[in-house]
Design a protein around this motif. Structure first.
Motif, PDB file in Angstrom:
ATOM      1  N   GLN A  69      -5.921   8.952   3.539  1.00 36.16           N
ATOM      2  CA  GLN A  69      -5.905  10.084   2.784  1.00 36.16           C
ATOM      3  C   GLN A  69      -7.466  10.526   2.501  1.00 36.16           C
ATOM      4  N   TRP A  88     -10.718  12.039   0.978  1.00 38.15           N
ATOM      5  CA  TRP A  88     -11.137  12.518  -0.585  1.00 38.15           C
ATOM      6  C   TRP A  88     -12.571  12.963  -0.157  1.00 38.15           C
ATOM      7  N   LYS A 137      -8.687  15.714  -3.265  1.00 38.96           N
ATOM      8  CA  LYS A 137      -8.091  15.217  -2.088  1.00 38.96           C
ATOM      9  C   LYS A 137      -8.378  16.453  -1.146  1.00 38.96           C
TER      10      LYS A 137
END
Length: 303
Positions: free
Chosen positions: A137, A139, A158
């Motif tokens: 993910q 960020w 995010k």
């Protein structure tokens, strides 16, 4: 060739390119970064002391969403392309925010990738950096400026997989006053009497797995560089703050990189006053999540 003492730059960021064995030095390169923005340049070298350039990597056209305060570009490789995270003062509401540009090459040209700044439109924000967690993910870690909130915040948001937009609301990781080393100050143009700065976050993964963050603030009005660490190993923290800054000689907005010889280096700008700011390269060692400064303002980095 230019030497470090001849390069006026703030917020230096090094991309060590393994493909050609060269270091790419980015940063806030406008002569007066507090005024009209020109763009960003890169310097290219092999020894962290002698540089070719500057070479233009980004220039704004008339339709660009900013014409002032072009700050703190960082270049990260992500899925085969190069993404520049940089801060701009918006034309539409005079708020600063971090946007993302993209290029196929380290020497640019970088073109707008996100639709304007990704940080919240109504916030004064700056100094966004990329972090990709263990789950893949992406960020953005950034600062919510003291000029708006008094006690500067470091936040995380995010990003979409393509880095074009935020996909959730930002979360506050910590405030500057939660660390023991920054000191408060008053400002004649602010109604708040107790202000704390957060500047230039950079995420570093230690050899022992510790997730660490470098960030800058002030100690008795002198620019300094400190470290915090996540107690869970996750970007969401909670974060524990080292009691003593690793650099407090009027320098900050640092990042860590590894040289082609395997040495760890901290780079930052010092002093903090224009037009005297210069890139500094400081040899460090990291052991069990602890960083020790070995040499100060090295001239021959690869000895």
């Amino acid at each position: 060739m230019l030497k470090n003492h001849s390069i006026q730059i703030r917020d230096p960021f090094i991309f060590p390119n393994q493909l050609d064995g060269k270091y790419y030095l980015y940063g806030s390169t406008d002569k007066n970064i507090w005024r009209k923005g020109t763009g960003f340049d890169v310097y290219i070298g092999t020894d962290l002391e002698n540089w070719e350039g500057p070479f233009p990597v980004f220039r704004a056209n008339d339709s660009f969403y900013s014409e002032e305060n072009f700050w703190a570009p960082e270049v990260h490789e992500y899925r085969g392309k190069y993404y520049m995270f940089a801060t701009f003062l918006r034309k539409d509401n005079q708020r600063r925010g971090t946007a993302i540009l993209c290029s196929e090459r380290l020497i640019g040209p970088f073109e707008p990738h996100s639709i304007g700044p990704i940080t919240p439109k109504e916030w004064d924000s700056l100094d966004g950096t990329l972090y990709v967690d263990k789950e893949g993910q992406p960020w953005m870690i950034f600062c919510h400026e003291w000029v708006e909130v008094a006690d500067g915040e470091i936040c995380a948001v995010k990003l979409s997989d393509n880095l074009k937009e935020a996909v959730a609301d930002p979360i506050i990781l910590f405030r500057a006053s939660e660390a023991s080393w920054p000191t408060a100050f008053s400002h004649p143009k602010r109604t708040t009497k107790t202000n704390y700065v957060t500047d230039g976050p950079f995420i570093y993964q230690a050899e022992n797995g510790d997730l660490m963050m470098l960030w800058a603030s002030f100690v008795n009005n002198v620019y300094a560089q400190g470290i915090s660490r996540s107690l869970t190993g996750k970007i969401t923290g909670p974060w524990l703050h080292d009691e003593i800054p690793i650099y407090k000689n009027d320098g900050g907005h640092g990042m860590i990189f590894q040289t082609f010889n395997g040495n760890l280096m901290l780079t930052l700008h010092s002093p903090n006053k224009s037009p005297n700011e210069r890139p500094k390269f400081i040899k460090i060692i990291e052991s069990k999540g602890r960083i020790t400064v070995l040499d100060n303002e090295l001239n021959n980095q690869e000895k």
